[in-house]
Design an enzyme around this catalytic site. Structure first.
Site, PDB file in Angstrom:
ATOM      1  N   CYS A  70      -9.659 -65.193  18.656  1.00  0.00           N
ATOM      2  CA  CYS A  70     -10.533 -66.178  19.293  1.00  0.00           C
ATOM      3  C   CYS A  70     -11.885 -65.594  19.694  1.00  0.00           C
ATOM      4  O   CYS A  70     -11.974 -64.434  20.083  1.00  0.00           O
ATOM      5  CB  CYS A  70      -9.865 -66.710  20.551  1.00  0.00           C
ATOM      6  SG  CYS A  70      -8.283 -67.463  20.255  1.00  0.00           S
ATOM      7  N   ARG A 112     -13.313 -61.917  12.380  1.00  0.00           N
ATOM      8  CA  ARG A 112     -12.139 -61.508  13.149  1.00  0.00           C
ATOM      9  C   ARG A 112     -10.916 -62.348  12.861  1.00  0.00           C
ATOM     10  O   ARG A 112      -9.829 -62.042  13.314  1.00  0.00           O
ATOM     11  CB  ARG A 112     -12.448 -61.651  14.641  1.00  0.00           C
ATOM     12  CG  ARG A 112     -13.480 -60.682  15.055  1.00  0.00           C
ATOM     13  CD  ARG A 112     -13.954 -61.005  16.431  1.00  0.00           C
ATOM     14  NE  ARG A 112     -14.776 -59.913  16.873  1.00  0.00           N
ATOM     15  CZ  ARG A 112     -14.609 -59.280  18.014  1.00  0.00           C
ATOM     16  NH1 ARG A 112     -13.665 -59.632  18.835  1.00  0.00           N
ATOM     17  NH2 ARG A 112     -15.396 -58.299  18.336  1.00  0.00           N
ATOM     18  N   TRP A 155      -7.697 -68.837  17.232  1.00  0.00           N
ATOM     19  CA  TRP A 155      -6.591 -68.269  16.473  1.00  0.00           C
ATOM     20  C   TRP A 155      -5.347 -68.757  17.185  1.00  0.00           C
ATOM     21  O   TRP A 155      -5.082 -68.372  18.320  1.00  0.00           O
ATOM     22  CB  TRP A 155      -6.708 -66.747  16.487  1.00  0.00           C
ATOM     23  CG  TRP A 155      -5.760 -66.031  15.598  1.00  0.00           C
ATOM     24  CD1 TRP A 155      -5.880 -65.839  14.248  1.00  0.00           C
ATOM     25  CD2 TRP A 155      -4.553 -65.373  15.973  1.00  0.00           C
ATOM     26  NE1 TRP A 155      -4.831 -65.114  13.772  1.00  0.00           N
ATOM     27  CE2 TRP A 155      -3.990 -64.813  14.808  1.00  0.00           C
ATOM     28  CE3 TRP A 155      -3.874 -65.203  17.179  1.00  0.00           C
ATOM     29  CZ2 TRP A 155      -2.800 -64.101  14.813  1.00  0.00           C
ATOM     30  CZ3 TRP A 155      -2.684 -64.491  17.191  1.00  0.00           C
ATOM     31  CH2 TRP A 155      -2.166 -63.951  16.011  1.00  0.00           C
ATOM     32  N   ASN A 207     -10.239 -67.846  25.606  1.00  0.00           N
ATOM     33  CA  ASN A 207      -9.531 -66.807  24.849  1.00  0.00           C
ATOM     34  C   ASN A 207      -8.432 -66.281  25.751  1.00  0.00           C
ATOM     35  O   ASN A 207      -8.651 -66.099  26.946  1.00  0.00           O
ATOM     36  CB  ASN A 207     -10.449 -65.625  24.518  1.00  0.00           C
ATOM     37  CG  ASN A 207     -11.500 -65.972  23.501  1.00  0.00           C
ATOM     38  OD1 ASN A 207     -11.506 -67.073  22.962  1.00  0.00           O
ATOM     39  ND2 ASN A 207     -12.390 -65.032  23.251  1.00  0.00           N
ATOM     40  N   GLY A 208      -7.276 -65.963  25.175  1.00  0.00           N
ATOM     41  CA  GLY A 208      -6.197 -65.387  25.977  1.00  0.00           C
ATOM     42  C   GLY A 208      -5.009 -66.329  26.035  1.00  0.00           C
ATOM     43  O   GLY A 208      -4.914 -67.282  25.248  1.00  0.00           O
ATOM     44  N   GLU A 222       2.011 -46.075   7.155  1.00  0.00           N
ATOM     45  CA  GLU A 222       0.737 -46.768   6.994  1.00  0.00           C
ATOM     46  C   GLU A 222       0.655 -47.426   5.606  1.00  0.00           C
ATOM     47  O   GLU A 222       0.169 -48.550   5.470  1.00  0.00           O
ATOM     48  CB  GLU A 222      -0.421 -45.772   7.226  1.00  0.00           C
ATOM     49  CG  GLU A 222      -1.821 -46.264   6.913  1.00  0.00           C
ATOM     50  CD  GLU A 222      -2.273 -47.472   7.725  1.00  0.00           C
ATOM     51  OE1 GLU A 222      -1.538 -47.937   8.608  1.00  0.00           O
ATOM     52  OE2 GLU A 222      -3.375 -47.975   7.439  1.00  0.00           O
ATOM     53  N   LYS A 244       0.091 -51.424   5.037  1.00  0.00           N
ATOM     54  CA  LYS A 244      -0.998 -51.979   4.227  1.00  0.00           C
ATOM     55  C   LYS A 244      -0.446 -52.936   3.183  1.00  0.00           C
ATOM     56  O   LYS A 244      -0.966 -54.022   2.985  1.00  0.00           O
ATOM     57  CB  LYS A 244      -1.789 -50.869   3.493  1.00  0.00           C
ATOM     58  CG  LYS A 244      -2.701 -50.010   4.320  1.00  0.00           C
ATOM     59  CD  LYS A 244      -3.954 -50.678   4.823  1.00  0.00           C
ATOM     60  CE  LYS A 244      -3.742 -51.277   6.178  1.00  0.00           C
ATOM     61  NZ  LYS A 244      -4.065 -50.490   7.323  1.00  0.00           N
ATOM     62  N   GLU A 247       0.957 -56.256   4.799  1.00  0.00           N
ATOM     63  CA  GLU A 247       0.030 -57.191   5.453  1.00  0.00           C
ATOM     64  C   GLU A 247      -0.889 -57.919   4.491  1.00  0.00           C
ATOM     65  O   GLU A 247      -1.267 -59.045   4.752  1.00  0.00           O
ATOM     66  CB  GLU A 247      -0.748 -56.549   6.604  1.00  0.00           C
ATOM     67  CG  GLU A 247      -1.742 -55.505   6.238  1.00  0.00           C
ATOM     68  CD  GLU A 247      -2.410 -54.886   7.458  1.00  0.00           C
ATOM     69  OE1 GLU A 247      -2.560 -55.552   8.483  1.00  0.00           O
ATOM     70  OE2 GLU A 247      -2.797 -53.711   7.368  1.00  0.00           O
ATOM     71  N   HIS A 274      21.059 -41.854   5.452  1.00  0.00           N
ATOM     72  CA  HIS A 274      21.612 -42.403   6.691  1.00  0.00           C
ATOM     73  C   HIS A 274      21.503 -43.928   6.730  1.00  0.00           C
ATOM     74  O   HIS A 274      21.648 -44.521   7.790  1.00  0.00           O
ATOM     75  CB  HIS A 274      20.911 -41.782   7.903  1.00  0.00           C
ATOM     76  CG  HIS A 274      21.083 -40.294   7.959  1.00  0.00           C
ATOM     77  ND1 HIS A 274      22.286 -39.694   8.241  1.00  0.00           N
ATOM     78  CD2 HIS A 274      20.209 -39.290   7.703  1.00  0.00           C
ATOM     79  CE1 HIS A 274      22.140 -38.380   8.182  1.00  0.00           C
ATOM     80  NE2 HIS A 274      20.893 -38.114   7.853  1.00  0.00           N
ATOM     81  N   LYS A 310      -8.467 -59.859  13.104  1.00  0.00           N
ATOM     82  CA  LYS A 310      -9.040 -58.520  13.090  1.00  0.00           C
ATOM     83  C   LYS A 310      -8.929 -57.820  14.443  1.00  0.00           C
ATOM     84  O   LYS A 310      -8.557 -56.670  14.531  1.00  0.00           O
ATOM     85  CB  LYS A 310     -10.507 -58.599  12.643  1.00  0.00           C
ATOM     86  CG  LYS A 310     -11.205 -57.249  12.558  1.00  0.00           C
ATOM     87  CD  LYS A 310     -10.578 -56.382  11.487  1.00  0.00           C
ATOM     88  CE  LYS A 310     -11.120 -54.965  11.488  1.00  0.00           C
ATOM     89  NZ  LYS A 310     -10.187 -54.049  10.783  1.00  0.00           N
TER      90      LYS A 310
HETATM   91  C1  F6R Z   1      -3.582 -53.017  10.299  1.00  0.00           C
HETATM   92  C2  F6R Z   1      -4.471 -53.163  11.446  1.00  0.00           C
HETATM   93  C3  F6R Z   1      -3.851 -53.324  12.794  1.00  0.00           C
HETATM   94  C4  F6R Z   1      -4.699 -52.614  13.859  1.00  0.00           C
HETATM   95  C5  F6R Z   1      -4.131 -52.912  15.253  1.00  0.00           C
HETATM   96  C6  F6R Z   1      -4.889 -52.158  16.330  1.00  0.00           C
HETATM   97  O1  F6R Z   1      -4.300 -52.838   9.113  1.00  0.00           O
HETATM   98  O2  F6R Z   1      -5.666 -53.181  11.317  1.00  0.00           O
HETATM   99  O3  F6R Z   1      -2.531 -52.867  12.795  1.00  0.00           O
HETATM  100  O4  F6R Z   1      -4.686 -51.248  13.597  1.00  0.00           O
HETATM  101  O5  F6R Z   1      -4.204 -54.281  15.500  1.00  0.00           O
HETATM  102  O6  F6R Z   1      -6.231 -52.510  16.347  1.00  0.00           O
HETATM  103  P1  F6R Z   1      -7.317 -51.577  17.019  1.00  0.00           P
HETATM  104  O7  F6R Z   1      -7.371 -50.313  16.234  1.00  0.00           O
HETATM  105  O8  F6R Z   1      -8.599 -52.355  16.956  1.00  0.00           O
HETATM  106  O9  F6R Z   1      -6.864 -51.324  18.424  1.00  0.00           O
END
Ligand code: F6R
Length: 634
Positions: A2, A27, A78, A113-114, A507, A511, A514, A530, A629
């Site tokens: 948001c 975002r 959002w 927001n929130g 990681e 990736k 997502e 295991h 984002k």
């Molecule tokens: C995955 C991704 C998220 C962020 C997470 C933390 O690709 O981007 O998992 O890493 O939301 O965000 P920040 O780093 O902004 O605290």
């Protein structure tokens, strides 16, 4: 996630509101809206336009309606409470109480927001007082609450309303009876005040935004509001009161000059921001390391309100607690291996959303390290504040946004210079975080007397080589595209790594899931037998991160376990390993062996694999479904 923009001005402010929303678009959002006070025409009053399409569509709507006004608020939503639909989009109005309320003109407009945690209770109370709800949102209770508490002074009504709210909020509110006034408040979600200028003989205009970036090009004079603040914006003046209602002077809420980026980042020759950001990594690393001549504590000196000198802090700590979410959490997991092996400092890494609610054992000599791209992640900020409330005052952040709450609230900081990251899937922020964390490891090793001058020089040389090394890893792209074609046909994937590269496997799996929506899991390779080995069949691709380190022989045994069950391996091997492609075993050779810095290089082919798999599947790479984002709500 948001976003909020608000303004009080003597000129038509609608273009500023729309442009502010456009700057926040990357975002992630699923609806948007704007409300203004229109003074001209037959029926002066509150008007709004809302859309579940893009901000461009909202812009077309307001242009078609000829919406022009000096006071207004705007929002990108959002969805949390209530589906993404026009009736749930902000701004929300209150028309007052009573059966005939909807036939009356709107009185209050709110954006938020929130998350309001006690919204059910407030909703029941307001319904009992005759208020009708038009949405499923938690936000609408704020509009009605302000209306119920309004006695001719919006500031007082908002102060009284926020005293009833539990949860997190940043809000902007205006009332039809005070058309040149917007009141904002924040607790748990960011909100800034933008101080405008008087021009052409007109009184100064003022702005509100959830991020200074939304005001780029409008004003660079920013007041960061503190937890619990309520702010009053009028033409030619503004004031801020703290949670207890005490007015805050310029000492307590200083106006800062902030060079916020405009958000207008060109794609250039790339198809997606994620692709661009993967390829920007050599430059991002070079920028992050620019000016690092030697390992000195000053690299980590604070920049915010709590700024401290790093050398003092480093002398006073004997352990590290890392707090972060998602990709940033995985960079913390890599750092744990570095910090314990090289600096000899016991290190704990915790998912911020768990830590904040866990009864843990605080230790005053802990260095609390938060890692965040945005510096505004609600869970990480809350975890930081929780650690501080437990008496841990030595705090440091590795962060990509110098003006963020995280930097302001931590005693020490290392600002990564990845540049603006637009793609929801974090890439260049991760590799630059790793660079910052490696430097921190060296600095702590030095303060523990565990880093000789020769070792320092050797590590710095290896770090300076990273941009070049990354270029040659990026050149592997054609081979990765070949792998991605096979992955796009799959529903599941397994990622394996050991030691420093186990977090890289995590990681890689994050990736892939997502952005391509393929179910992916990561395990330390030693854990295979295991449990997860039960999943291995010829339908399950198994990605293995296989650098030539002391665990390679163990890893090869784990790979045999997969092959013996008919699993198909996709191995990222170092140049000098003797693993060769054959039936069921696909190998991509990394150009060099990078020693302890290897995670920074090995993650890049995994980013490319996720990107090209998503491309082959045709998903929305930069805006994957349901994700935002900057996660500014819990
Ligand atoms: C995955 C991704 C998220 C962020 C997470 C933390 O690709 O981007 O998992 O890493 O939301 O965000 P920040 O780093 O902004 O605290």
């Amino acid at each position: 996630m948001c976003g909020i923009v608000g303004a009080v001005s003597a000129r038509n402010i609608v273009p500023v509101l729309i442009q502010g929303l456009q700057r926040l678009e990357y975002r992630g959002y699923d609806s948007c809206g704007v409300a203004v006070y229109r003074s001209g025409g037959d029926a002066p009053g509150l008007y709004r336009a809302r859309s579940t399409a893009r901000v461009a569509e909202l812009q077309a709507q307001v242009a078609a309606d000829g919406l022009e006004a000096g006071t207004g608020i705007a929002h990108t939503r959002w969805a949390t409470h209530g589906a993404p639909a026009v009736h749930n989009a902000h701004p929300h109005f209150s028309h007052g109480a009573g059966a005939d309320a909807s036939s009356r003109p709107a009185r209050v407009a709110v954006v938020h927001n929130g998350i309001i945690e006690n919204h059910d209770e407030l909703r029941a109370e307001l319904q009992a007082r005759g208020y009708r709800f038009d949405s499923q949102t938690d936000t609408e209770v704020i509009a009605h609450l302000v209306d119920a508490l309004y006695d001719g002074d919006l500031f007082r009504a908002v102060q009284a309303a926020v005293a009833r709210l539990q949860g997190a909020y940043a809000i902007a509110v205006f009332h039809k009876d005070e058309p040149q006034r917007v009141v904002g408040a924040r607790a748990g979600s960011p909100l800034v005040l933008g101080v405008g200028q008087a021009r052409d003989g007109l009184p100064a205009e003022h702005f509100l935004a959830s991020d200074a970036m939304a005001l780029a090009g409008v004003t660079d004079q920013i007041v960061y509001l503190a937890e619990g603040d309520v702010v009053d914006l009028q033409l030619g003046r503004y004031w801020v009161c703290d949670r207890s209602g005490r007015p805050m002077g310029p000492e307590e809420r200083p106006v800062r000059t902030v060079q916020a980026h405009s958000g207008a980042v060109e794609l250039g020759p790339y198809r997606h921001y994620m692709q661009k950001e993967i390829f920007e990594q050599p430059r991002a690393l070079a920028d992050t390391l620019e000016g690092v001549e030697g390992v000195v504590p000053e690299l980590f000196d604070g920049q915010g309100d709590q700024a401290a000198a790093a050398w003092r802090v480093f002398k006073d700590i004997d352990r590290v607690l890392i707090l972060a979410c998602g990709t940033s959490y995985y960079s913390g997991c890599v750092a744990k291996y570095w910090l314990e092996a090289m600096a000899g400092i016991p290190t704990q890494v915790e998912v911020a959303s768990e830590y904040r609610y866990r009864r843990s054992v605080p230790h005053p000599k802990t260095l609390v390290v938060t890692i965040s791209q945005s510096g505004e992640t609600a869970d990480t900020l809350a975890a930081l504040r929780h650690a501080q409330s437990l008496g841990m005052r030595h705090t440091l952040t590795i962060c990509n946004v110098a003006t963020s709450a995280m930097v302001r609230e931590c005693a020490l900081a290392y600002i990564t210079r990845a540049g603006v990251e637009i793609g929801v899937a974090s890439t260049k922020a991760f590799t630059t975080q790793l660079a910052g964390l490696f430097l921190l490891t060296l600095a702590l090793a030095q303060s523990q007397g565990r880093l000789s001058a020769e070792e320092e020089a050797r590590h710095l040389k290896a770090m300076r080589h990273l941009p070049v090394a990354l270029q040659s890893v990026l050149a592997l792209e054609p081979q990765i595209i070949h792998w991605a074609e096979a992955f796009a046909q799959k529903d599941h994937a397994l990622f394996l790594g050991r030691g420093l590269h186990y977090p890289i496997a995590l990681e890689g799996a994050l990736k892939l899931k997502e952005i391509s929506y393929i179910h992916a899991e990561a395990y330390p390779a030693g854990e295979l037998k295991h449990g997860p080995l039960a999943l291995v069949t010829s339908a399950m691709p198994v990605v293995t991160v296989a650098p030539n380190d002391e665990l390679l022989e163990k890893l090869k045994s784990n790979m045999q376990e997969v092959r013996a069950r008919g699993g198909v391996l996709y191995v990222l091997a170092d140049a000098d390993t003797r693993i060769r492609s054959e039936e069921g075993l696909n190998v991509i050779r990394m150009p060099e062996h990078y020693g302890v810095l290897s995670p920074i290089l090995h993650v890049v082919p995994l980013q490319l694999l996720a990107y090209h798999t998503a491309l082959a599947k045709g998903t929305d790479v930069d805006k994957p479904r349901n994700l935002a984002k900057s996660v500014t709500v819990e």
